[in-house]
Motif scaffolding. Structure first.
Motif, mmCIF file in Angstrom:
data_model
loop_
_atom_site.group_PDB
_atom_site.id
_atom_site.type_symbol
_atom_site.label_atom_id
_atom_site.label_comp_id
_atom_site.label_asym_id
_atom_site.label_seq_id
_atom_site.Cartn_x
_atom_site.Cartn_y
_atom_site.Cartn_z
ATOM 1 N N UNK A 185 0.818 -1.207 0.000
ATOM 2 C CA UNK A 185 0.000 0.000 0.000
ATOM 3 C C UNK A 185 0.857 1.264 0.000
ATOM 4 N N UNK A 186 0.180 2.364 -0.359
ATOM 5 C CA UNK A 186 0.807 3.676 -0.291
ATOM 6 C C UNK A 186 1.043 4.144 1.123
ATOM 7 N N UNK A 187 0.503 3.435 2.133
ATOM 8 C CA UNK A 187 0.748 3.805 3.538
ATOM 9 C C UNK A 187 2.044 3.193 4.070
ATOM 10 N N UNK A 188 2.911 2.663 3.142
ATOM 11 C CA UNK A 188 4.253 2.160 3.444
ATOM 12 C C UNK A 188 4.248 0.815 4.168
ATOM 13 N N UNK A 189 3.112 0.125 4.155
ATOM 14 C CA UNK A 189 3.020 -1.162 4.845
ATOM 15 C C UNK A 189 2.700 -2.279 3.869
ATOM 16 N N UNK A 190 2.991 -3.511 4.323
ATOM 17 C CA UNK A 190 2.658 -4.730 3.590
ATOM 18 C C UNK A 190 1.867 -5.617 4.543
ATOM 19 N N UNK A 191 0.717 -6.106 4.063
ATOM 20 C CA UNK A 191 -0.170 -6.881 4.935
ATOM 21 C C UNK A 191 -0.508 -8.215 4.297
ATOM 22 N N UNK A 192 -0.708 -9.217 5.143
ATOM 23 C CA UNK A 192 -1.170 -10.540 4.721
ATOM 24 C C UNK A 192 -2.552 -10.753 5.316
ATOM 25 N N UNK A 193 -3.522 -11.172 4.430
ATOM 26 C CA UNK A 193 -4.917 -11.327 4.835
ATOM 27 C C UNK A 193 -5.351 -12.773 4.615
ATOM 28 N N UNK A 194 -6.253 -13.226 5.491
ATOM 29 C CA UNK A 194 -6.865 -14.553 5.365
ATOM 30 C C UNK A 194 -8.209 -14.368 4.662
ATOM 31 N N UNK A 195 -8.374 -15.002 3.488
ATOM 32 C CA UNK A 195 -9.605 -14.794 2.718
ATOM 33 C C UNK A 195 -10.803 -15.488 3.367
ATOM 34 N N UNK A 196 -10.561 -16.388 4.292
ATOM 35 C CA UNK A 196 -11.687 -17.054 4.959
ATOM 36 C C UNK A 196 -12.359 -16.115 5.960
ATOM 37 N N UNK A 197 -11.524 -15.387 6.706
ATOM 38 C CA UNK A 197 -12.092 -14.502 7.735
ATOM 39 C C UNK A 197 -12.119 -13.046 7.297
ATOM 40 N N UNK A 198 -11.314 -12.710 6.317
ATOM 41 C CA UNK A 198 -11.246 -11.324 5.871
ATOM 42 C C UNK A 198 -10.436 -10.441 6.790
ATOM 43 N N UNK A 199 -9.628 -11.052 7.689
ATOM 44 C CA UNK A 199 -8.874 -10.291 8.669
ATOM 45 C C UNK A 199 -7.398 -10.243 8.280
ATOM 46 N N UNK A 200 -6.707 -9.214 8.778
ATOM 47 C CA UNK A 200 -5.268 -9.060 8.535
ATOM 48 C C UNK A 200 -4.514 -9.996 9.478
ATOM 49 N N UNK A 201 -3.676 -10.823 8.917
ATOM 50 C CA UNK A 201 -2.921 -11.804 9.705
ATOM 51 C C UNK A 201 -1.593 -11.230 10.156
ATOM 52 N N UNK A 202 -0.876 -10.563 9.245
ATOM 53 C CA UNK A 202 0.433 -10.009 9.560
ATOM 54 C C UNK A 202 0.580 -8.670 8.846
ATOM 55 N N UNK A 203 1.381 -7.800 9.439
ATOM 56 C CA UNK A 203 1.705 -6.511 8.819
ATOM 57 C C UNK A 203 3.200 -6.277 8.956
ATOM 58 N N UNK A 204 3.807 -5.874 7.858
ATOM 59 C CA UNK A 204 5.253 -5.628 7.836
ATOM 60 C C UNK A 204 5.486 -4.125 7.689
ATOM 61 N N UNK A 205 6.334 -3.601 8.601
ATOM 62 C CA UNK A 205 6.677 -2.186 8.579
ATOM 63 C C UNK A 205 8.177 -2.035 8.253
ATOM 64 N N UNK A 206 8.518 -1.016 7.490
ATOM 65 C CA UNK A 206 9.934 -0.802 7.199
ATOM 66 C C UNK A 206 10.177 0.142 6.030
ATOM 67 N N UNK A 207 9.242 0.209 5.100
ATOM 68 C CA UNK A 207 9.399 1.123 3.964
ATOM 69 C C UNK A 207 9.231 2.571 4.436
ATOM 70 N N UNK A 208 10.027 3.454 3.853
ATOM 71 C CA UNK A 208 9.949 4.877 4.167
ATOM 72 C C UNK A 208 9.144 5.656 3.139
ATOM 73 N N UNK A 209 8.650 4.969 2.112
ATOM 74 C CA UNK A 209 7.846 5.622 1.071
ATOM 75 C C UNK A 209 6.844 4.606 0.524
ATOM 76 N N UNK A 210 6.061 5.034 -0.432
ATOM 77 C CA UNK A 210 4.981 4.204 -0.981
ATOM 78 C C UNK A 210 5.498 2.867 -1.476
ATOM 79 N N UNK A 211 4.831 1.798 -1.080
ATOM 80 C CA UNK A 211 5.136 0.460 -1.578
ATOM 81 C C UNK A 211 4.377 0.256 -2.887
#
Length: 602
Positions: A467-493
């Motif tokens: 995302x443009x919010x500098x994060x990377x997320x992993x989602x479970x399509x069964x529940x629709x919830x975010x499983x993991x979020x990775x932080x570290x980018x200083x600009x848009x991913x």
């Protein structure tokens, strides 16, 4: 000559000279007609050479005139005898008169000049001895006669002329050599120019003949090209139709097996076949069941050869669209490549000759992403008109349009079973679509900026978003919830991609950095500097050891995913590279650019 010397030299001097042979005087006459220098003839090729030689001859004449004037002055200088006699016929200025030397001074100067010091000492001893005894007469020790003075002046003049002559000879020889060299170079250049002109005329004639031949072949080539394109299109359509028929057959077999199992279970049912058929015909499309568990990754234990980065070369560059090419994708089974462009069209090309197979139109705005169905029978295109379209190859038409997004859609990705599609949009959401019903089954909310990239984790029920919010997320399509979020980018991913084993994520951002993430440890593994320009797309090769990233500087950044090092640049595009992909076999790399071209590398 001997009588002349006897008339002017005293008797005592004659005896001294005869006894010791110390001095020998000769009378010399100079004239304009005599010249010891022998001039050689110089070949002249043109008028410029004659003018230059005439200038050189005039220089020589000027050099010869100087000594002649001096000799004339010496001839006209009055002698001591003439000054003692009657008055001369013309008056000579005092400043031009030369005082004659006495005999002893003349002899001393002569001996000093020729470096005879011992003779000089002997002469001085005898001379002063005779003077003291009074044996020298006045007439014997008077001034030196004019003939000796004149001979000495002429001797000096001859030496000066000879020295000048030697210098002139050296200058002449050097000038002659230089002139011969220049003439030779001129002749060589003339000959070379004539040869070049002849070759130019020959080449012009050949070019004219070749143009005539090409013009005669152009209609035939155009006809053959058209026939070839039609044949290739029919060939690819037949392949796609075959794949579709195989898929239908497999689906029908699965249905038959399911019906057989259902019939075996409902043998005791009292419902008549006619009623069951009627009730089945009235049924509506039901939602596809979301997989409950992750599948088995067949590539988890396999090892593939990595791409030899330093050996990658450009195979073909092709201008396939009228505007910037935004994305590129490989067919999962056949040698086919797909491209989408800002000109609102998508196209299929054969590999490696890049012949056009099929093209489609239907979007009302630019197209940003394209993805092949896992079975290779359909493609999905995401567009700036807020829709995702599913296209059927056989009918070359749109079979399904997904339009629940409120803003432009950037990318889409198929589940490995082919029943679901995930799409990401500028509306900060990612959606999961059921392709059987065309409904949105899940909406993943959590990002606070545009979701720029989406991909499925291989053979799982998880999706990854950047995302443009500098994060990377992993989602479970069964529940629709975010499983993991990775932080570290200083600009848009801008892009995310999974390795074939599913344990590593690669992401790139607008600062030009590539980051590798460990899914199991939920941690950053490494950061690779890809330059100062933004990176638009990232991809793993089949081995998972090589990463390719598309950069705004017109190059493809090749990196080693094991040593976390930047290795090389693939140069060729004239504009920003928007997308890069590895083919499923691992032989080719495809790249798409804003310069309206896509390129194949191997």
């Amino acid at each position: 000559m001997a009588s002349t010397k006897n008339n002017h030299v005293p008797l005592m001097k004659q005896k001294s000279l005869a006894d010791d042979d110390l001095l020998k005087l000769e009378k010399m006459e100079l004239s304009d007609d005599e010249d010891d220098f022998q001039y050689t003839n110089v070949d002249v090729l043109d008028d410029d050479d004659e003018e230059d030689e005439e200038d050189f001859q005039s220089v020589l004449r000027n050099l010869n005139k100087g000594p002649e004037i001096d000799a004339t002055v010496d001839d006209k200088a009055p002698s001591p005898v003439q000054k003692n006699a009657t008055a001369p016929s013309r008056t000579v200025p005092i400043s031009t008169q030369v005082r004659p030397s006495v005999v002893d001074d003349f002899i001393r100067n002569f001996l000093i000049k020729i470096s005879m010091p011992r003779t000089l000492d002997t002469f001085n001893t005898e001379w002063y001895e005779l003077m003291a005894k009074g044996k020298l007469k006045e007439e014997d020790i008077g001034v030196v006669p004019d003939i000796y003075l004149r001979n000495q002046a002429l001797d000096d003049q001859v030496k000066a002329l000879r020295k000048q002559l030697d210098e002139t000879k050296k200058i002449t020889e050097k000038a002659k050599g230089t002139w011969d060299k220049f003439r030779h170079q001129r002749d060589v250049h003339k000959m070379h120019h004539q040869r070049v002109v002849q070759e130019k005329n020959i080449l012009m004639d050949k070019i004219k003949k070749l143009r005539k031949n090409i013009a005669s072949y152009e209609p035939l080539l155009a006809e053959l090209r058209t026939k070839y394109e039609v044949a290739m299109k029919e060939k690819m359509l037949m392949r796609l139709e075959r794949d579709r028929c195989i898929a239908k057959a497999e689906a029908l077999e699965a249905q038959v097996r399911a019906l057989e199992q259902k019939d075996s279970k409902s043998t005791g049912s009292k419902v008549s076949p006619s009623k069951s058929t009627m009730s089945g015909s009235k049924k509506k499309k039901v939602d596809t069941k979301i997989p409950a568990e992750n599948g088995v990754n067949p590539n988890a234990d396999k090892r593939f050869d990595s791409v030899q980065i330093k050996r990658v070369e450009l195979v073909k560059a092709f201008q396939g669209h009228l505007n910037s090419i935004a994305a590129i994708a490989f067919h999962p089974k056949n040698p086919v490549i797909a491209t989408v462009s800002d000109d609102e069209t998508w196209k299929l090309w054969s590999m490696p000759n890049c012949e056009l197979i099929m093209s489609g139109e239907g979007h009302r705005d630019w197209i940003a992403g394209i993805e092949f169905h896992p079975r290779g029978t359909h493609i999905a295109t995401s567009s700036g008109d807020n829709t995702v379209k599913i296209w059927d190859f056989v009918s070359a038409s749109c079979t399904l349009t997904l339009h629940d997004h409120a803003h432009p859609v950037w990318e889409s990705a198929f589940h490995h079973e082919g029943d679901f599609l995930a799409s990401c949009s500028m509306d900060h959401t990612c959606k999961l679509w059921d392709l059987a019903t065309g409904k949105c089954r899940k909406t993943f909310r959590g990002h606070v900026d545009s979701v720029n990239s989406v991909c499925f984790q291989p053979y799982t029920v998880n999706i990854c978003t950047g995302s443009g919010d500098k994060t990377i997320s992993i989602w479970d399509i069964r529940s629709g919830l975010c499983v993991q979020t990775f932080y570290g980018h200083q600009n848009t991913c801008n892009s995310v991609a999974f390795s074939i084993t599913g344990d590593t994520i690669a992401s790139c951002d607008a600062d030009g950095f590539i980051k590798l993430w460990d899914v199991r440890m939920v941690a950053e593994r490494a950061t690779i500097d890809g330059g100062q320009q933004p990176l638009n797309s990232v991809a793993f090769d089949k081995s998972g050891q090589v990463i390719a990233a598309a950069s705004d500087d017109g190059m493809i950044k090749m990196c080693n995913a094991k040593t976390f090092e930047f290795v090389a640049d693939l140069r060729g595009h004239d504009g920003p590279v928007q997308s890069v992909k590895f083919d499923p076999v691992g032989k080719y790399i495809a790249s798409a650019s804003s310069d309206c071209t896509f390129r194949l590398w191997t």
